[in-house]
Design an enzyme around this catalytic site. Structure first.
Site, PDB file in Angstrom:
ATOM      1  N   HIS A  23     -37.699  65.437  50.300  1.00 59.53           N
ATOM      2  CA  HIS A  23     -37.455  65.530  48.863  1.00 59.53           C
ATOM      3  C   HIS A  23     -37.030  66.931  48.475  1.00 59.53           C
ATOM      4  CE1 HIS A  23     -40.918  67.907  47.273  1.00 59.53           C
ATOM      5  NE2 HIS A  23     -41.422  67.614  48.446  1.00 59.53           N
ATOM      6  N   CYS A  24     -36.494  67.039  47.265  1.00 58.65           N
ATOM      7  CA  CYS A  24     -36.221  68.339  46.646  1.00 58.65           C
ATOM      8  C   CYS A  24     -36.804  68.297  45.238  1.00 58.65           C
ATOM      9  CB  CYS A  24     -34.735  68.680  46.685  1.00 58.65           C
ATOM     10  SG  CYS A  24     -33.632  67.469  45.941  1.00 58.65           S
ATOM     11  N   ALA A  25     -36.079  68.773  44.244  1.00 57.86           N
ATOM     12  CA  ALA A  25     -36.630  68.800  42.892  1.00 57.86           C
ATOM     13  C   ALA A  25     -36.459  67.462  42.179  1.00 57.86           C
ATOM     14  CB  ALA A  25     -35.970  69.913  42.067  1.00 57.86           C
TER      15      ALA A  25
END
Length: 272
Positions: free
Chosen positions: A165-167
């Site tokens: 994941h990221c933001a």
């Protein structure tokens, strides 16, 4: 200095609950949570050799630092063993990370870039997709070693089930998903379609943020639309460009250091 998008998002200008339902074209992929809105299963995609990506093995997501206690309980049946966080170190310092104390996993921090962009850092562009194409080219250029490392992590024994994941699960996450699916033989059309599902994810996020995180909504109002777009044309262009330069997505990931053994290991656990 390495830089990338100020934020990763993608949503229509006006979002209602009815619109969210309309946009959600693949509800079977969605892991429904309270405060994380783009957590999706990468199973069920056909490959060129007639196999299919397995369900409940690999997930992509947005900011897992927002998980509520109820969300942590909801994730337990997935049996996650590995979490890969693609955000920068400043983002982790500011927002926190996956709650490993409440849900033990092997946590890997693989920042695709070291620092997010500020407004005004991007070159001039005429179309929003041109901005995203440039942004994704930059991420691939500076983040190639971390993308390659993510392949290695996911290929380790007992790494799966895993989530990366990221933001907001759009840009850094979208590129890693594209590289993984492409290297396994999933078609470009399916990769682009998977990327486009983030529009619905960010619509869900915006409804939640308006209620629970109004300062985010105010901040996003000042961001140029290109910074917050999820445009399939941009991902399609990147895939075509990589294939023009390297032959296939698999050839590209080999060029950045992913070994044949790593790819074989991933095929053995992700395809059926």
């Amino acid at each position: 200095m390495q830089r990338t998008l100020l934020t990763s998002a993608g949503y229509p200008g006006i979002v209602t609950a009815d619109l969210v339902d309309h946009l959600d074209s693949a509800p079977e992929r969605l892991v429904t949570l309270e405060a994380v809105h783009n957590f999706r299963d990468l199973g069920g995609y056909a490959t060129a050799d007639g196999r299919t990506t397995l369900w409940r093995k690999l997930y992509r997501a947005d900011g897992l630092y927002r998980l509520t206690p109820a969300d942590v309980v909801a994730l337990e049946p997935l049996g996650l063993n590995t979490v890969i966080d693609l955000r920068s170190a400043p983002e982790l310092d500011e927002r926190g990370r996956f709650p490993v104390d409440a849900h033990p996993v092997v946590f890997h921090h693989l920042p695709i870039v070291d620092k997010t962009w500020a407004q005004g850092d991007a070159p001039e562009y005429e179309r929003d997709e041109d901005f995203l194409i440039w942004a994704y080219q930059d991420m691939l250029a500076v983040g190639a070693p971390r993308f390659a490392k993510a392949f290695e992590v996911l290929a380790e024994p007992d790494a799966l089930p895993a989530v990366f994941h990221c933001a907001a699960g759009k840009d850094r996450t979208g590129l890693l998903a594209a590289l993984l699916l492409g290297s396994l033989g999933v078609s470009h059309d399916d990769i682009v379609a998977d990327y486009a599902l983030t529009v619905a994810g960010m619509a869900r996020f915006r409804v939640w943020a308006a209620r629970e995180w109004p300062e985010w909504t105010e901040r996003m109002a000042s961001i140029p639309p290109a910074y917050t777009a999820a445009l399939p044309e941009a991902m399609s262009h990147i895939l075509d460009e990589l294939c023009e330069q390297h032959g296939t997505i698999r050839d590209y990931v080999r060029s950045i250091g992913v070994t044949g053994g790593t790819l074989a290991a991933l095929e053995s656990v992700l395809l059926g």
